[in-house]
Design a protein around this motif. Structure first.
Motif, PDB file in Angstrom:
ATOM      1  N   LYS A 157      21.121  -8.355  31.417  1.00  0.00           N
ATOM      2  CA  LYS A 157      19.676  -8.105  31.489  1.00  0.00           C
ATOM      3  C   LYS A 157      18.932  -9.434  31.514  1.00  0.00           C
ATOM      4  N   LEU A 158      17.848  -9.453  32.264  1.00  0.00           N
ATOM      5  CA  LEU A 158      17.003 -10.634  32.362  1.00  0.00           C
ATOM      6  C   LEU A 158      15.560 -10.152  32.443  1.00  0.00           C
ATOM      7  N   MET A 159      14.698 -10.696  31.600  1.00  0.00           N
ATOM      8  CA  MET A 159      13.291 -10.298  31.584  1.00  0.00           C
ATOM      9  C   MET A 159      12.398 -11.525  31.684  1.00  0.00           C
ATOM     10  N   ILE A 160      11.363 -11.399  32.512  1.00  0.00           N
ATOM     11  CA  ILE A 160      10.408 -12.498  32.686  1.00  0.00           C
ATOM     12  C   ILE A 160       8.990 -11.937  32.607  1.00  0.00           C
ATOM     13  N   VAL A 161       8.138 -12.627  31.887  1.00  0.00           N
ATOM     14  CA  VAL A 161       6.708 -12.336  31.903  1.00  0.00           C
ATOM     15  C   VAL A 161       6.024 -13.645  32.332  1.00  0.00           C
ATOM     16  N   ALA A 162       5.247 -13.552  33.393  1.00  0.00           N
ATOM     17  CA  ALA A 162       4.595 -14.740  33.916  1.00  0.00           C
ATOM     18  C   ALA A 162       3.087 -14.500  34.011  1.00  0.00           C
ATOM     19  N   LYS A 163       2.345 -15.595  33.980  1.00  0.00           N
ATOM     20  CA  LYS A 163       0.889 -15.525  34.031  1.00  0.00           C
ATOM     21  C   LYS A 163       0.413 -16.080  35.366  1.00  0.00           C
ATOM     22  N   ALA A 164      -0.440 -15.313  36.018  1.00  0.00           N
ATOM     23  CA  ALA A 164      -0.994 -15.758  37.296  1.00  0.00           C
ATOM     24  C   ALA A 164      -2.074 -16.796  37.041  1.00  0.00           C
ATOM     25  N   PRO A 165      -2.179 -17.785  37.922  1.00  0.00           N
ATOM     26  CA  PRO A 165      -3.241 -18.782  37.746  1.00  0.00           C
ATOM     27  C   PRO A 165      -4.605 -18.132  37.933  1.00  0.00           C
ATOM     28  N   ARG A 166      -5.550 -18.539  37.135  1.00  0.00           N
ATOM     29  CA  ARG A 166      -6.915 -17.990  37.208  1.00  0.00           C
ATOM     30  C   ARG A 166      -7.751 -18.843  38.158  1.00  0.00           C
ATOM     31  N   ASP A 167      -8.541 -18.179  38.958  1.00  0.00           N
ATOM     32  CA  ASP A 167      -9.499 -18.909  39.779  1.00  0.00           C
ATOM     33  C   ASP A 167     -10.675 -19.310  38.904  1.00  0.00           C
ATOM     34  N   GLU A 168     -10.947 -20.587  38.853  1.00  0.00           N
ATOM     35  CA  GLU A 168     -12.078 -21.067  38.062  1.00  0.00           C
ATOM     36  C   GLU A 168     -13.375 -20.818  38.811  1.00  0.00           C
ATOM     37  N   LEU A 169     -14.387 -20.380  38.098  1.00  0.00           N
ATOM     38  CA  LEU A 169     -15.686 -20.121  38.740  1.00  0.00           C
ATOM     39  C   LEU A 169     -16.476 -21.386  38.906  1.00  0.00           C
TER      40      LEU A 169
END
Length: 115
Positions: free
Chosen positions: A103-115
């Protein structure tokens, strides 16, 4: 969408194992998850190497397991020295990995567009 997950590996054994891969994105597209596992629990393949890569996000958390939970079995994590995590990939560590992966699990965060 803008995210992808790729799993590459090299293994020995021909057990006709069934594996599953799921990819998910949170409602706000902020979190991206990728899971690869054997639903029956333990894999009997002899893995010589593995690598899971994400595109479009940076890894926040990842874990690799020698045994996946199934029935009365629990997840058994690999020892920390057996694999390495970078911003975009989880991979075996040469010379330390003990050839077991279920088993392999990944949680990743998408880059946020800065306003």
């Amino acid at each position: 969408g803008d995210h992808s997950c790729t799993f590459t590996y090299s293994a020995q054994g021909g057990t006709n194992e069934q594996w599953q891969m799921t990819v998910g994105v949170s409602e706000d597209n902020g979190l991206f998850s990728c899971s690869i596992w054997r639903p029956q629990g333990k894999s009997y393949l002899f893995f010589t190497q593995f690598k899971a890569e994400v595109k479009g996000a940076k890894i926040e958390h990842a874990m690799a397991y020698s045994q996946a939970a199934a029935g009365a079995l629990n997840d058994i994590p690999l020892k920390q020295e057996e694999f390495e995590i970078t911003e975009t990939a989880v991979a075996h560590r040469e010379g330390k990995f003990r050839f077991e992966l279920s088993k392999l699990m990944i949680v990743a965060k998408a880059p946020r567009d800065e306003l």
